[in-house]
Scaffold this active site. Structure first.
Site, short mmCIF file in Angstrom:
data_model
loop_
_atom_site.label_atom_id
_atom_site.label_comp_id
_atom_site.label_asym_id
_atom_site.label_seq_id
_atom_site.Cartn_x
_atom_site.Cartn_y
_atom_site.Cartn_z
N GLN A 65 32.47 -36.85 11.63
CA GLN A 65 33.61 -36.70 10.71
C GLN A 65 33.18 -36.16 9.35
OE1 GLN A 65 36.75 -37.04 11.48
NE2 GLN A 65 36.47 -37.90 13.52
N LYS B 85 35.14 -30.65 16.14
CA LYS B 85 35.77 -31.17 14.92
C LYS B 85 35.49 -30.27 13.72
CE LYS B 85 35.43 -36.00 16.43
NZ LYS B 85 36.75 -36.30 16.95
N CYS C 139 39.97 -44.99 18.57
CA CYS C 139 38.63 -45.23 19.14
C CYS C 139 37.75 -45.98 18.14
CB CYS C 139 37.96 -43.94 19.57
SG CYS C 139 38.80 -43.15 20.94
N HIS D 43 32.96 -45.73 15.04
CA HIS D 43 33.70 -45.23 16.20
C HIS D 43 33.06 -45.87 17.45
CE1 HIS D 43 34.78 -42.16 19.25
NE2 HIS D 43 35.73 -41.76 18.43
N ASP E 1 25.83 -40.71 12.14
CA ASP E 1 26.89 -40.08 12.93
C ASP E 1 27.70 -39.20 11.98
OD1 ASP E 1 29.17 -39.36 14.26
OD2 ASP E 1 29.74 -41.39 14.86
#
Lengths: 422, 150
Positions: free
Chosen positions: A219, A242, A380, A139, A216
């Site tokens: 997600q 999220k 993104c 991302h 990261d």
């Protein structure tokens, strides 16, 4: 003699637990909405998830009966707010199984967490000629902060390539690890394609060369059980919104020793132990990185979201979503002119797709008229979309409260798209 | 569905499928690039000006049906017009797609472009409809930086 026949053994009845989706859906008030005369079908969960009543009520409760500034008042409300805020930190610790609550830093979201690491750890450990290694799946939030650091220091951003299915090429990743590599910063799950990276293996490869790793997890946290101690990563970042929490609050996890060795990010109140014009002494972690009044209500509500997900059971959520992803993948493949973009063997419940002859933006508008919310564009993550040969895709991202009926509605909507465009 | 049919009228679908005046001309006198970061639409507009008059206008690019059809129909409309006329048409077109009230004579001036009236019910798509127009404005008035709709 087989095990079955051993005397004294009795067969255990293992209850088959699965997610009660009808009950879960009742927790999410927004799912009762109608959009353009149709029931809302919300398939844009990778952008942001919807919020259960429990989280919304936690925000209301905070502002109705707990609101005060934290860590400084001696009065009842301040003590209540402080206790709730620190309880939230403990709940987030439990959620990712960090060793200590002080390893949980509240930030605005994954983006701020990565910028924090780039500007504090990065500015003190990275110099000209050094390398930061990311993957082609990232991302923008895991690309741009490193580019900024590289501009500031003269370091170089390296990119581990992917194959046409949207999977990291591990041999290439390993080849790129070298004595100049200062940090590996990698997404756990691709927001654009759903690819799950083999982060455990990547961490092992990096650590065997003494290279720290940032994961990261923005997600990943809504879809699977996370154990940062088992992963062994040095940093793990994610956004609250999220994973059923409010917007504007997220978490930076760092191993305590690393966080302690890092300079502060922003200066101000709460991050200091004492201030004089001659010398300021910084506070301990986590407060050293939490200058100013934080999003107290947001952090408390995020703690409630973490507990909500854990009570449902992350493994049950993962099983349910995996089943729904397979159903959706089969259903979309059966629609004429629809092509799925990104076909990794291991995927979270994200499906990027295109319809031959129809721009994703037009798909999005037509589906919206049917009450179906999807994302269109480059998500993104422009480099990965372009790597696979597109300018834009449509993306349906599924949560544990989505149903097969909603996938059927998506398929019917896509048939309508083809019909309109002929 | 009626809103959708209003948006995706046959004429728009036709220009999307078969864009007119598509491609780079050999010797344009002016050109400008436009980009819509929201959806990744890109357009390049080429102009050949003869004094104050648009002798030829063509475009290249990739985009959604609304932006492609808008660019295509725009080139048909602007050919032969003076710079001042182009500016006036753009202003009327902008009013049309943003839902500002249009006097009848302005609508008449827009002719076939009136099919973009449906865009007013889709605020997120206004940028698609106006991308090529902003770009031609940049080409006409000598702006060198790429136009962005953001």
């Amino acid at each position: 003699m087989s095990v079955m026949e051993q005397p004294g053994t009795t067969s255990r009845i293992v209850p088959v637990r699965s997610l009660d989706v009808a009950a879960v859906r009742r927790d999410f008030p927004i799912l009762n909405m109608r959009v353009h005369g149709h029931p809302l079908v919300y398939l844009d969960n990778a952008a942001t998830s919807q919020k259960p009543r429990q989280v919304i009520e936690a925000l209301t409760r905070y502002y109705t009966s707990q609101n005060a500034n934290i860590h400084r008042g001696v009065h009842y409300l301040s003590e209540t707010a402080t206790a709730e805020h620190e309880e939230a930190r403990e709940r987030l610790r439990r959620f990712i199984n960090a060793a200590q609550a002080r390893e949980i830093i509240f930030v605005r979201g994954a983006t701020e967490a990565i910028n924090l690491v780039a500007q504090t750890w990065g500015r003190t450990h990275v110099k000209a000629g050094d390398e930061i290694l990311v993957t082609h799946l990232e991302h923008h939030a895991n690309i741009v902060p490193w580019q900024m650091l590289c501009e500031q220091t003269g370091a170089r951003l390296r990119v581990a390539p992917i194959n046409d299915a949207g999977e990291l090429i591990m041999e290439e990743f390993e080849r790129l690890l070298n004595p100049r590599t200062r940090l590996v910063s990698v997404t756990f799950v691709s927001n654009a394609l759903g690819t799950i990276n083999p982060v455990s293996d990547m961490i092992a490869l990096a650590h065997s060369r003494g290279i720290p790793v940032l994961v990261d997890g923005a997600q990943a946290v809504p879809h699977m059980r996370i154990d940062v101690q088992e992963l062994g990563c040095d940093f793990f970042v994610f956004s609250g919104h999220k994973m059923c929490g409010p917007t504007g609050v997220g978490v930076l996890y760092g191993k305590a020793a690393r966080l302690e060795a890092m300079p502060p990010y922003q200066g101000g109140g709460d991050m200091i132990r004492s201030v004089s014009f001659e010398k300021t002494i910084y506070n301990d972690i986590p407060f050293k990185f939490e200058a100013g009044t934080p999003d107290i209500g947001g952090a408390i509500a995020l703690g409630v979201a973490a507990e909500y997900l854990q009570r449902l059971g992350m493994d049950l959520i993962a099983d349910y979503e995996h089943d729904l992803l397979e159903y959706a993948t089969r259903a979309l493949r059966a629609v004429d002119r629809v092509r799925i973009v990104g076909n990794a063997a291991r995927k979270a419940s994200v499906i990027s797709f295109v319809v031959d002859g129809v721009h994703p933006h037009d798909i999005g508008t037509i589906l919206d008229q049917e009450g179906i919310a999807i994302r269109t564009g480059h998500h993104c993550a422009q480099p990965v979309i372009e790597r696979l040969g597109y300018d834009a895709t449509a993306r349906a991202s599924l949560a544990f409260y989505n149903t097969r009926e909603e996938i059927d509605a998506l398929v019917a909507g896509l048939r309508r798209v083809v019909e309109v465009f002929g | 569905m009626s809103n959708l049919r209003e948006l995706y009228q046959e004429l728009i679908l036709d220009h999307n499928k078969n864009p007119r005046n598509f491609g780079r001309p050999p010797h344009p006198t002016h050109e400008a690039h436009g980009y819509n970061p929201l959806c990744g639409d890109r357009v390049t507009v080429y102009l050949s000006l003869d004094g104050d008059r648009v002798e030829d206008v063509r475009f290249e690019g990739k985009g959604c049906a609304i932006s492609t059809a808008s660019a295509s129909m725009m080139t048909q409309m602007l050919k032969g017009k003076t710079v001042a006329e182009c500016d006036a048409i753009f202003s009327n077109f902008h009013d049309l797609v943003t839902g500002k009230s249009c006097p009848v004579e302005s609508l008449n001036q827009l002719g076939k472009l009136a099919v973009f009236g449906g865009v007013r019910d889709f605020p997120a798509r206004v940028k698609c409809a106006t991308l090529a127009w902003h770009t031609v404005q940049a080409a006409l008035h000598g702006q060198t930086d790429p136009v962005s709709t953001e």
